[in-house]
Write an enzyme that holds these catalytic residues in place. Sequence first.
Site, PDB file in Angstrom:
ATOM      1  N   ILE A  39      59.901  49.299  24.940  1.00 34.36           N
ATOM      2  CA  ILE A  39      58.681  49.821  25.568  1.00 34.36           C
ATOM      3  C   ILE A  39      58.740  49.710  27.087  1.00 34.36           C
ATOM      4  O   ILE A  39      57.785  50.087  27.759  1.00 34.36           O
ATOM      5  CB  ILE A  39      57.430  49.092  25.047  1.00 34.36           C
ATOM      6  N   LYS A  68      67.482  35.749  30.318  1.00 38.90           N
ATOM      7  CA  LYS A  68      67.279  36.317  28.985  1.00 38.90           C
ATOM      8  C   LYS A  68      67.948  35.358  28.005  1.00 38.90           C
ATOM      9  O   LYS A  68      69.175  35.365  27.853  1.00 38.90           O
ATOM     10  CB  LYS A  68      67.926  37.700  28.909  1.00 38.90           C
TER      11      LYS A  68
END
Length: 209
Positions: A14, A33
Amino acid sequence: MSTRFVITGTDTDIGKSVFAAALTAALGASYWKPVQAGLADGTDSETVARIGGVDPARILPERFRLQIPASPHFSAAQEGIAIDRRDFVIPQVDGPLIIEGAGGALVPVNPELLFADLFADWALPVIIVASTRLGTINHSLLTIEALRSRGVIIHGMAFIGPENSDSEQTICRIGTVRHLGRLPWIDQLSPESLAAAFESHFNIADFAS
């Protein structure tokens, strides 16, 4: 304590990494991450460095790099890798830190552990990134409830896509969360175009420590 935020999404693909890149660059932050699932098409760390213009020295190595682009619990099992809750110690860095989860808040890290559980362990404010497309009200409110049920502090909502003021305001009103801003679609992503869009649609003071 320097500014530290966790970035999660209401779904996968998204634009969560695009927002993370913009915020990392705007704050002059380091980026981490913890779990990257899927390597063939490039990693989110590489994306943040490329489109955010973030110095590679401020991109921290992933704790786990999994080949298969799937939920981390599945990818790790297929690759014979054991992921434990104790594996995730927040790196110590000079200055701000942006941590990006994988997919949504309820994505499993291992068969018993969800990313939302890690967020609760870390006790850091979370920014929820949501698309403005159809379905975002339901997905966003479910994410808000899931995080709040674990005692996670929600810093606010960041939207991605064309303006949908009714959906954006409905989510923030019902969820009692702050509307931080919205990144429009950017036809040609570059450090310059992303920085300009972030500056136009967000107030950097909303991310102060």
